[in-house]
Design a protein around this motif. Structure first.
Motif, PDB file in Angstrom:
ATOM      1  N   UNK A  25       0.799  -1.198   0.000  1.00  0.00           N
ATOM      2  CA  UNK A  25       0.000   0.000   0.000  1.00  0.00           C
ATOM      3  C   UNK A  25       0.837   1.256   0.000  1.00  0.00           C
ATOM      4  N   UNK A  26       0.152   2.383   0.152  1.00  0.00           N
ATOM      5  CA  UNK A  26       0.811   3.678   0.048  1.00  0.00           C
ATOM      6  C   UNK A  26       0.371   4.580   1.185  1.00  0.00           C
ATOM      7  N   UNK A  27       1.084   5.668   1.341  1.00  0.00           N
ATOM      8  CA  UNK A  27       0.733   6.725   2.278  1.00  0.00           C
ATOM      9  C   UNK A  27       1.060   8.040   1.607  1.00  0.00           C
ATOM     10  N   UNK A  28       0.094   8.942   1.556  1.00  0.00           N
ATOM     11  CA  UNK A  28       0.278  10.250   0.941  1.00  0.00           C
ATOM     12  C   UNK A  28       0.168  11.325   2.019  1.00  0.00           C
ATOM     13  N   UNK A  29       1.257  12.080   2.198  1.00  0.00           N
ATOM     14  CA  UNK A  29       1.379  13.045   3.282  1.00  0.00           C
ATOM     15  C   UNK A  29       1.412  14.462   2.719  1.00  0.00           C
ATOM     16  N   UNK A  30       0.653  15.376   3.363  1.00  0.00           N
ATOM     17  CA  UNK A  30       0.689  16.800   3.023  1.00  0.00           C
ATOM     18  C   UNK A  30       1.295  17.502   4.225  1.00  0.00           C
ATOM     19  N   UNK A  43      12.148   5.065   7.730  1.00  0.00           N
ATOM     20  CA  UNK A  43      11.952   4.084   8.812  1.00  0.00           C
ATOM     21  C   UNK A  43      10.526   3.563   8.819  1.00  0.00           C
ATOM     22  N   UNK A  44       9.560   4.471   8.686  1.00  0.00           N
ATOM     23  CA  UNK A  44       8.162   4.033   8.637  1.00  0.00           C
ATOM     24  C   UNK A  44       7.915   3.141   7.431  1.00  0.00           C
ATOM     25  N   UNK A  45       8.435   3.554   6.278  1.00  0.00           N
ATOM     26  CA  UNK A  45       8.248   2.765   5.057  1.00  0.00           C
ATOM     27  C   UNK A  45       8.814   1.360   5.215  1.00  0.00           C
ATOM     28  N   UNK A  46       9.988   1.255   5.836  1.00  0.00           N
ATOM     29  CA  UNK A  46      10.633  -0.048   6.019  1.00  0.00           C
ATOM     30  C   UNK A  46       9.869  -0.925   7.006  1.00  0.00           C
ATOM     31  N   UNK A  47       9.415  -0.324   8.096  1.00  0.00           N
ATOM     32  CA  UNK A  47       8.723  -1.097   9.129  1.00  0.00           C
ATOM     33  C   UNK A  47       7.380  -1.627   8.659  1.00  0.00           C
ATOM     34  N   UNK A  48       6.709  -0.876   7.792  1.00  0.00           N
ATOM     35  CA  UNK A  48       5.345  -1.238   7.405  1.00  0.00           C
ATOM     36  C   UNK A  48       5.202  -1.622   5.934  1.00  0.00           C
ATOM     37  N   UNK A  49       6.297  -1.591   5.180  1.00  0.00           N
ATOM     38  CA  UNK A  49       6.225  -1.956   3.776  1.00  0.00           C
ATOM     39  C   UNK A  49       5.323  -1.038   2.988  1.00  0.00           C
ATOM     40  N   UNK A  50       5.396   0.253   3.290  1.00  0.00           N
ATOM     41  CA  UNK A  50       4.512   1.239   2.683  1.00  0.00           C
ATOM     42  C   UNK A  50       5.316   2.219   1.841  1.00  0.00           C
ATOM     43  N   UNK A  51       4.822   2.543   0.671  1.00  0.00           N
ATOM     44  CA  UNK A  51       5.430   3.572  -0.167  1.00  0.00           C
ATOM     45  C   UNK A  51       4.893   4.934   0.266  1.00  0.00           C
ATOM     46  N   UNK A  52       5.798   5.842   0.636  1.00  0.00           N
ATOM     47  CA  UNK A  52       5.409   7.144   1.155  1.00  0.00           C
ATOM     48  C   UNK A  52       5.705   8.238   0.133  1.00  0.00           C
ATOM     49  N   UNK A  53       4.723   9.081  -0.124  1.00  0.00           N
ATOM     50  CA  UNK A  53       4.943  10.274  -0.948  1.00  0.00           C
ATOM     51  C   UNK A  53       4.528  11.498  -0.133  1.00  0.00           C
ATOM     52  N   UNK A  54       5.156  12.628  -0.430  1.00  0.00           N
ATOM     53  CA  UNK A  54       4.855  13.831   0.333  1.00  0.00           C
ATOM     54  C   UNK A  54       4.880  15.062  -0.558  1.00  0.00           C
ATOM     55  N   UNK A  55       3.870  15.917  -0.411  1.00  0.00           N
ATOM     56  CA  UNK A  55       3.864  17.264  -0.972  1.00  0.00           C
ATOM     57  C   UNK A  55       3.987  18.241   0.189  1.00  0.00           C
ATOM     58  N   UNK A  56       4.492  19.444  -0.098  1.00  0.00           N
ATOM     59  CA  UNK A  56       4.701  20.414   0.981  1.00  0.00           C
ATOM     60  C   UNK A  56       3.992  21.727   0.709  1.00  0.00           C
ATOM     61  N   UNK A  57       3.763  22.477   1.785  1.00  0.00           N
ATOM     62  CA  UNK A  57       3.154  23.807   1.723  1.00  0.00           C
ATOM     63  C   UNK A  57       3.901  24.720   2.681  1.00  0.00           C
ATOM     64  N   UNK A  58       3.641  26.041   2.571  1.00  0.00           N
ATOM     65  CA  UNK A  58       4.382  26.987   3.398  1.00  0.00           C
ATOM     66  C   UNK A  58       3.513  27.810   4.333  1.00  0.00           C
ATOM     67  N   UNK A  59       2.212  27.519   4.395  1.00  0.00           N
ATOM     68  CA  UNK A  59       1.357  28.181   5.371  1.00  0.00           C
ATOM     69  C   UNK A  59       0.081  27.370   5.545  1.00  0.00           C
ATOM     70  N   UNK A  60      -0.554  27.560   6.698  1.00  0.00           N
ATOM     71  CA  UNK A  60      -1.831  26.891   6.933  1.00  0.00           C
ATOM     72  C   UNK A  60      -2.856  27.282   5.878  1.00  0.00           C
ATOM     73  N   UNK A  61      -2.856  28.553   5.522  1.00  0.00           N
ATOM     74  CA  UNK A  61      -3.846  29.044   4.562  1.00  0.00           C
ATOM     75  C   UNK A  61      -3.620  28.464   3.169  1.00  0.00           C
ATOM     76  N   UNK A  62      -2.350  28.286   2.788  1.00  0.00           N
ATOM     77  CA  UNK A  62      -2.046  27.682   1.486  1.00  0.00           C
ATOM     78  C   UNK A  62      -2.502  26.231   1.451  1.00  0.00           C
ATOM     79  N   UNK A  63      -2.292  25.516   2.540  1.00  0.00           N
ATOM     80  CA  UNK A  63      -2.746  24.135   2.630  1.00  0.00           C
ATOM     81  C   UNK A  63      -4.262  24.037   2.507  1.00  0.00           C
ATOM     82  N   UNK A  64      -4.976  24.906   3.231  1.00  0.00           N
ATOM     83  CA  UNK A  64      -6.433  24.894   3.194  1.00  0.00           C
ATOM     84  C   UNK A  64      -6.944  25.200   1.792  1.00  0.00           C
ATOM     85  N   UNK A  65      -6.355  26.200   1.153  1.00  0.00           N
ATOM     86  CA  UNK A  65      -6.791  26.584  -0.197  1.00  0.00           C
ATOM     87  C   UNK A  65      -6.584  25.444  -1.181  1.00  0.00           C
TER      88      UNK A  65
END
Length: 344
Positions: A25-30, A43-65
């Motif tokens: 399975x996968x995990x998608x992180x914002x 470490x999390x990916x190795x322990x649980x056999x999960x593919x992790x992807x991540x996008x980033x933001x620079x403010x709470x308001x940008x994330x909400x939008x």
């Protein structure tokens, strides 16, 4: 509430070099920029056999939008600040969980186990907490810095050399403290004063930027700037002769939280990840990297001496701090207008 990436541009594939094909399975992180070390995700990916992807933001308001613009349902977890958790919950953007789903739920420190922005912790867990204030280059200015006047009525030595966070909630909260008015005030004269203050001082500011807040202080492009306390500690460790202020008028206190998002495509893995972050050793690795403070019991034994003794993480007991408040719709619309005019 932090090498920075622009919203919508960054999509970091954080996968292990081997075993990805067998990932369960996968995990998608914002997530906020520059806030979690790669090794924790690995470490999390190795322990649980999960593919992790991540996008980033620079403010709470940008994330909400971004989530409102169609990204909700693309991510499993996000890391909003306290007031934003309340806003997201009010807009039906969060899922809930039972405490029994998290075997490590009991590791949460009592003061963070039942919070006003998520009563009973039904949608979130603590991540890191800290403060938002400002730092000053002591080569540029040697006077008293423990006043919000540094930002809102700056001395001549700092005019035109100030960076301000691109964060509506925190800027307006700090400005309200400077004026001595309540956050989310409904008083028209106080709102006019808030707008006048910001319009009048923005000519003394050099830039708006959250992701550049540390770098401009390290490079000397800014002599003062609003900044998160952990970011300031990092700047100091990189050689900047800066001091973090705890202004007498107040400063922003925040707690970032990992939330379970509505329509998470990988809910089971999201729960596993949240439980993983409630392990003292795992969350301590994030604290040592980001240089904030965890809300989990048993972390101290895993912290570096640098983090334990950092002045930015140890405010004076007599200096007040305030959480950013979530305003009602009418006031928020005024705040939005003030912010839009400020950014013109």
């Amino acid at each position: 509430m932090k090498n920075a990436f622009k919203l919508g541009v960054s999509a970091l594939a954080l996968t292990l070099a081997s075993g990805a094909a067998q990932a369960e399975g996968k995990l998608s992180v914002y997530h906020w920029f520059e806030y979690i070390p790669q090794e924790v995700l690995d470490k999390f990916a190795a322990e649980h056999g999960v593919e992790v992807t991540m996008d980033t933001y620079d403010s709470n308001e940008a994330m909400l939008a971004s989530l409102k613009a169609g990204k909700l349902g693309s991510y499993d977890v996000a890391v909003p600040g306290d007031y934003m958790v309340e806003i997201m919950a009010g807009e039906g953007m969060l899922d809930t969980f039972e405490h029994t789903e998290l075997s490590n739920f009991g590791n949460i420190q009592p003061q963070w186990a039942d919070v006003s922005f998520d009563p009973g912790r039904k949608s979130s867990i603590p991540y890191q907490w800290g403060s938002t204030g400002f730092s000053v280059n002591r080569d540029a200015y040697s006077g008293d810095i423990n006043t919000t006047s540094i930002i809102f009525d700056p001395p001549a030595e700092l005019k035109g050399k100030i960076n301000v966070l691109d964060s509506q909630g925190e800027v307006l909260a700090l400005a309200s403290m400077h004026l001595g008015i309540p956050q989310c005030t409904t008083d028209r004269e106080q709102l006019k004063a808030l707008n006048a203050l910001l319009q009048g001082v923005k000519g003394d500011w050099a830039s708006f930027g959250s992701d550049i807040a540390k770098d401009v202080l390290v490079s000397g492009d800014a002599s003062a700037g609003m900044i998160y306390n952990g970011f300031s500690a990092k700047a100091r460790s990189e050689g900047a002769n800066i001091e973090y202020a705890f202004p007498k008028e107040g400063f922003v206190v925040w707690m970032d939280n990992v939330v379970l998002l509505k329509d998470a495509p990988n809910r089971d893995n999201a729960i596993k990840f949240m439980n993983f972050l409630l392990e003292p050793e795992n969350i301590a690795a994030i604290t040592n990297y980001a240089q904030y403070t965890a809300g989990i019991e048993g972390v101290d034994q895993f912290l570096t001496d640098e983090v334990k003794t950092a002045p930015e993480l140890n405010p004076p007991s007599d200096q007040p701090g305030q959480f950013v408040m979530a305003c009602d719709q009418a006031v928020q619309e005024v705040y939005d207008t003030i912010w839009t005019n400020l950014k013109k």
